[in-house]
Design a protein around this motif. Sequence first.
Motif, PDB file in Angstrom:
ATOM      1  N   ARG A 170       0.824  -1.217   0.000  1.00  0.00           N
ATOM      2  CA  ARG A 170       0.000   0.000   0.000  1.00  0.00           C
ATOM      3  C   ARG A 170       0.859   1.270   0.000  1.00  0.00           C
ATOM      4  O   ARG A 170       1.976   1.281   0.501  1.00  0.00           O
ATOM      5  N   THR A 171       0.306   2.340  -0.581  1.00  0.00           N
ATOM      6  CA  THR A 171       0.955   3.653  -0.536  1.00  0.00           C
ATOM      7  C   THR A 171       0.199   4.519   0.474  1.00  0.00           C
ATOM      8  O   THR A 171      -0.852   4.106   0.980  1.00  0.00           O
ATOM      9  N   VAL A 172       0.707   5.711   0.735  1.00  0.00           N
ATOM     10  CA  VAL A 172      -0.005   6.613   1.642  1.00  0.00           C
ATOM     11  C   VAL A 172      -0.782   7.681   0.861  1.00  0.00           C
ATOM     12  O   VAL A 172      -1.184   8.683   1.421  1.00  0.00           O
ATOM     13  N   ALA A 173      -1.001   7.442  -0.421  1.00  0.00           N
ATOM     14  CA  ALA A 173      -1.671   8.468  -1.221  1.00  0.00           C
ATOM     15  C   ALA A 173      -3.171   8.512  -0.989  1.00  0.00           C
ATOM     16  O   ALA A 173      -3.808   9.515  -1.242  1.00  0.00           O
ATOM     17  N   THR A 174      -3.738   7.419  -0.552  1.00  0.00           N
ATOM     18  CA  THR A 174      -5.198   7.378  -0.427  1.00  0.00           C
ATOM     19  C   THR A 174      -5.594   7.103   1.024  1.00  0.00           C
ATOM     20  O   THR A 174      -4.749   6.898   1.887  1.00  0.00           O
ATOM     21  N   GLY A 175      -6.882   7.114   1.257  1.00  0.00           N
ATOM     22  CA  GLY A 175      -7.359   6.858   2.607  1.00  0.00           C
ATOM     23  C   GLY A 175      -7.468   8.142   3.405  1.00  0.00           C
ATOM     24  O   GLY A 175      -7.015   9.208   2.978  1.00  0.00           O
ATOM     25  N   ARG A 176      -8.035   8.052   4.591  1.00  0.00           N
ATOM     26  CA  ARG A 176      -8.358   9.250   5.370  1.00  0.00           C
ATOM     27  C   ARG A 176      -7.121  10.029   5.794  1.00  0.00           C
ATOM     28  O   ARG A 176      -7.143  11.249   5.889  1.00  0.00           O
ATOM     29  N   SER A 177      -6.024   9.330   6.076  1.00  0.00           N
ATOM     30  CA  SER A 177      -4.820  10.041   6.508  1.00  0.00           C
ATOM     31  C   SER A 177      -3.821  10.243   5.376  1.00  0.00           C
ATOM     32  O   SER A 177      -2.718  10.700   5.574  1.00  0.00           O
ATOM     33  N   GLY A 178      -4.238   9.891   4.155  1.00  0.00           N
ATOM     34  CA  GLY A 178      -3.291   9.933   3.051  1.00  0.00           C
ATOM     35  C   GLY A 178      -3.108  11.306   2.448  1.00  0.00           C
ATOM     36  O   GLY A 178      -3.736  12.282   2.854  1.00  0.00           O
ATOM     37  N   VAL A 179      -2.237  11.369   1.474  1.00  0.00           N
ATOM     38  CA  VAL A 179      -1.983  12.618   0.757  1.00  0.00           C
ATOM     39  C   VAL A 179      -3.193  12.946  -0.112  1.00  0.00           C
ATOM     40  O   VAL A 179      -3.683  12.099  -0.841  1.00  0.00           O
ATOM     41  N   ARG A 180      -3.671  14.151  -0.018  1.00  0.00           N
ATOM     42  CA  ARG A 180      -4.770  14.581  -0.877  1.00  0.00           C
ATOM     43  C   ARG A 180      -4.149  15.053  -2.195  1.00  0.00           C
ATOM     44  O   ARG A 180      -3.597  16.147  -2.259  1.00  0.00           O
ATOM     45  N   ILE A 181      -4.245  14.208  -3.185  1.00  0.00           N
ATOM     46  CA  ILE A 181      -3.520  14.456  -4.429  1.00  0.00           C
ATOM     47  C   ILE A 181      -3.941  15.771  -5.095  1.00  0.00           C
ATOM     48  O   ILE A 181      -3.105  16.572  -5.497  1.00  0.00           O
ATOM     49  N   ARG A 182      -5.250  15.981  -5.173  1.00  0.00           N
ATOM     50  CA  ARG A 182      -5.722  17.225  -5.811  1.00  0.00           C
ATOM     51  C   ARG A 182      -5.283  18.453  -5.024  1.00  0.00           C
ATOM     52  O   ARG A 182      -4.905  19.467  -5.590  1.00  0.00           O
ATOM     53  N   LYS A 183      -5.371  18.359  -3.698  1.00  0.00           N
ATOM     54  CA  LYS A 183      -4.968  19.498  -2.866  1.00  0.00           C
ATOM     55  C   LYS A 183      -3.493  19.813  -3.049  1.00  0.00           C
ATOM     56  O   LYS A 183      -3.094  20.974  -3.082  1.00  0.00           O
ATOM     57  N   ALA A 184      -2.690  18.761  -3.139  1.00  0.00           N
ATOM     58  CA  ALA A 184      -1.246  18.964  -3.339  1.00  0.00           C
ATOM     59  C   ALA A 184      -0.980  19.668  -4.668  1.00  0.00           C
ATOM     60  O   ALA A 184      -0.153  20.575  -4.750  1.00  0.00           O
ATOM     61  N   MET A 185      -1.705  19.254  -5.698  1.00  0.00           N
ATOM     62  CA  MET A 185      -1.531  19.871  -7.023  1.00  0.00           C
ATOM     63  C   MET A 185      -1.942  21.340  -6.995  1.00  0.00           C
ATOM     64  O   MET A 185      -1.244  22.205  -7.519  1.00  0.00           O
ATOM     65  N   ARG A 186      -3.072  21.607  -6.364  1.00  0.00           N
ATOM     66  CA  ARG A 186      -3.551  22.999  -6.302  1.00  0.00           C
ATOM     67  C   ARG A 186      -2.613  23.853  -5.461  1.00  0.00           C
ATOM     68  O   ARG A 186      -2.297  24.982  -5.816  1.00  0.00           O
ATOM     69  N   ALA A 187      -2.170  23.294  -4.343  1.00  0.00           N
ATOM     70  CA  ALA A 187      -1.270  24.045  -3.462  1.00  0.00           C
ATOM     71  C   ALA A 187       0.032  24.388  -4.181  1.00  0.00           C
ATOM     72  O   ALA A 187       0.644  25.424  -3.926  1.00  0.00           O
ATOM     73  N   ALA A 188       0.448  23.487  -5.089  1.00  0.00           N
ATOM     74  CA  ALA A 188       1.696  23.719  -5.821  1.00  0.00           C
ATOM     75  C   ALA A 188       1.522  24.740  -6.938  1.00  0.00           C
ATOM     76  O   ALA A 188       2.507  25.209  -7.492  1.00  0.00           O
ATOM     77  N   GLY A 189       0.273  25.050  -7.295  1.00  0.00           N
ATOM     78  CA  GLY A 189       0.056  26.076  -8.313  1.00  0.00           C
ATOM     79  C   GLY A 189      -0.472  25.583  -9.644  1.00  0.00           C
ATOM     80  O   GLY A 189      -0.446  26.323 -10.627  1.00  0.00           O
ATOM     81  N   TYR A 190      -0.943  24.331  -9.705  1.00  0.00           N
ATOM     82  CA  TYR A 190      -1.596  23.870 -10.936  1.00  0.00           C
ATOM     83  C   TYR A 190      -2.809  24.768 -11.178  1.00  0.00           C
ATOM     84  O   TYR A 190      -3.484  25.199 -10.239  1.00  0.00           O
ATOM     85  N   VAL A 191      -3.124  25.027 -12.422  1.00  0.00           N
ATOM     86  CA  VAL A 191      -4.271  25.883 -12.748  1.00  0.00           C
ATOM     87  C   VAL A 191      -5.569  25.218 -12.298  1.00  0.00           C
ATOM     88  O   VAL A 191      -6.485  25.875 -11.810  1.00  0.00           O
TER      89      VAL A 191
END
Lengths: 166, 194
Positions: B112-133
């Motif tokens: 398993r990775t830590v990308a998903t699940g309740r305590s995982g990395v929020r992929i969309r949030k990370a992208m937005r926080a980094a400045g994706y349009v």
Amino acid sequence: MAVSQQTTGAVLVEELIEHRWDYFSGVPCSLLKGAFVRLEALGADQAAYYLPAPREEVAVAAAAGAYLAGRNPVVLMQNSGLGYCLNTLTSLLLIYRIPVVLVISWRGHGPDAVEHVIIGEAIERLLDAIGVPHQVLDDVPAAVRWATSTASSSRRPVALLVQETI
Amino acid sequence: MSSAAPTKILADLVSAVPDAMFVSTCGYLSRDLQQVGDRSNFFYLAGSMGAALPLGLALAGCAPETQVVVIDGDGSFLMGLNCLPLVGALAPHNLVHVVLDNGMHESTGGQRTVATGRSGVRIRKAMRAAGYVRALRATHVTDSVAAALHRPGPTGIHIPVAPRTSVAPRIITAPEELVRRTRRLLAHRAGRLR
């Protein structure tokens, strides 16, 4: 630039650009300060481009992407960064036969801070072990000529090792 | 809606932007992309997990006339996280970053990775926080995903996918040949558009 004395790092960057190396990326080292100052001063109108990378493997991967688009890439890093990007060198640049000039500072060549001792002692053997030709940077034009012809003819990364602040 | 197989998502992405340059991460995802039907605008990474994004980012910057679609898994996305702020800073309009998320390192046995699940990395949030349009989440290549593919980016797309039921064959094209054909294709395009 005309009034002040040019650093060896700036001369190196300009010599590389002269030899059509036109895409630069890397992670700074104090020994390479002069080169990075020159890269940060590149204008949008110039043929060369500089991408500041957060990690050395990002710089190496970016170099591969630039090469796919027809550019000739150079990656600058401290020798500590060679450890970070070793796999990207072996499983990307070397396997895909992508020519890149690596400008690597040689911390730990002589007495140096403790963190540089082991990599400083091993750097040449490491490069030999993975098949990256290398030379110590001394005479800049000669070193760039060697790097250009070796990288182009062998289509592999080659390294210039920098022992003093340039 | 239930998750689709990676090959189905990849086939739909290719149909939506057939001329884009696809750069896929190592492991099963590159094999899945080849399974869709090998094309000269597919560049597969044999190794260098985490390198697809920086490679695609540089490619997008150097070939502004070509759309670049980076295909990551959740594992390689996490490995390449340090590149996200660079994507935001350079903001190439022609870069799309797709993360096919099965919540595991499936190529190596399903750890398993830590990308998903309740305590995982929020992929969309990370992208937005980094400045994706923009950063979308979808379970299929919906109309809104297809529309986003045609808007100026950088665009992030997070797609949960189902575990595979079969494993596609290894990449048959030699790495050197992948480089040769990509350079030829991009040189041709640059020449045509100049």
